[in-house]
Design an enzyme around this catalytic site. Sequence first.
Site, PDB file in Angstrom:
ATOM      1  N   LYS A 120       0.763  -1.657  -0.020  1.00  0.00           N
ATOM      2  CA  LYS A 120       0.421  -0.047   0.125  1.00  0.00           C
ATOM      3  C   LYS A 120       1.117   1.183   0.467  1.00  0.00           C
ATOM      4  CE  LYS A 120      -3.700  -2.461   2.076  1.00  0.00           C
ATOM      5  NZ  LYS A 120      -4.689  -2.690   3.511  1.00  0.00           N
ATOM      6  N   ASP A 159     -11.558   2.928   4.498  1.00  0.00           N
ATOM      7  CA  ASP A 159     -12.344   1.862   4.285  1.00  0.00           C
ATOM      8  C   ASP A 159     -14.167   1.326   5.049  1.00  0.00           C
ATOM      9  OD1 ASP A 159     -11.831  -0.868   2.988  1.00  0.00           O
ATOM     10  OD2 ASP A 159     -10.650  -1.662   4.287  1.00  0.00           O
ATOM     11  N   GLN A 170      -4.816  -1.779   9.886  1.00  0.00           N
ATOM     12  CA  GLN A 170      -4.669  -2.910   8.914  1.00  0.00           C
ATOM     13  C   GLN A 170      -4.704  -4.549  10.149  1.00  0.00           C
ATOM     14  OE1 GLN A 170      -3.340  -3.503   5.996  1.00  0.00           O
ATOM     15  NE2 GLN A 170      -4.040  -5.553   6.261  1.00  0.00           N
TER      16      GLN A 170
END
Length: 282
Positions: A49, A116, A93
């Site tokens: 990422k 997200d 994460q």
Amino acid sequence: MAVILDGKKLRNKLLDKLKFEIEQYGVKPSLAVILVGDDAASQIYVNNKKKTADSLGIKSTVIIYPTTVSEMVLLDKIQELNNDDSVNAILIQLPLPEHIDKQKVINSISPIKDVDCFTLENCGRLATGLKPYVYPCTPKGILLLLDEYGISLDGKHVVIVGRSNLVGKPMALMVLNRNATVTICHSHTKNLKEITKTADVLISAVGEVLIEDDMIKNEGVIVDVGIFRDADGKIRGDVQFDSVSKKSAYISPVPGGVGPMTIASLMINTVDLYKIQNKKSS
Ligand code: NAP
């Protein structure tokens, strides 16, 4: 032989466009990623990422904590990032260690920086048909991929195997919003094969080899979200690619299908949050 849903190719196309857009901005969009512990897979995902963000001109920061970090330290850091106007997007994460209340930590992200679509506010918006600030990265990437190949979901039977908060549940809501008829399957589903065989579009997000050619409809669309290493260390998806690709109309490979689309969506979402926070229209 099925048409390959090429996530790598589409990712490159979308990111080229995004890079050009970012070049027009004086102040760069920025993404902060929090990584807890030393899980090897998580480290690889976070590095990828960061590498992608850097290559586009997105400012990326990875904040790393040891597995023993306290919940309070994480909550304080997220508060600091929420209050920092130079940070547009925050990603935690997963997984987090057992002693951390995952929901509490996730939900402390400001919804307007929730890249997200993890927070209760954004999940609630998604569930009620209101728009979240941005859509969750993996399901969003899958829809971008299906759109690219002109695959409509209207009136189709979409079967999703897996009901996680990360993939299965938001995917179900998003295809429902596209007027699909949706069935969600999981580890307690009886007669899985009888259900998957009726899928016009089958989306598998399990994490083990599960989908064989006798489980799919002739000329169906197969989306393989699963990604893991088998006993020989080879990267695998949920679907038996060789046999299933002979019977289906479209299939996403692993690697090179959904994975690149998740990263592309993360980058697009970061820029979208930047635009929302800076009230840019294009
Ligand atoms: P997860 O939280 O472990 O969920 C797995 C789901 O599969 C659960 O709902 C589970 O059912 C169901 N399941 C397990 N065994 C099953 C079986 N035999 N039959 C039917 N359903 C079964 O995983 P996740 O986070 O959703 O991820 C799933 C996979 O996708 C993993 O391989 C992950 O690495 C991958 N992934 C890939 C991307 C990408 O960008 N490519 C992004 C996210 C995840 P229960 O709920 O009943 O336990």
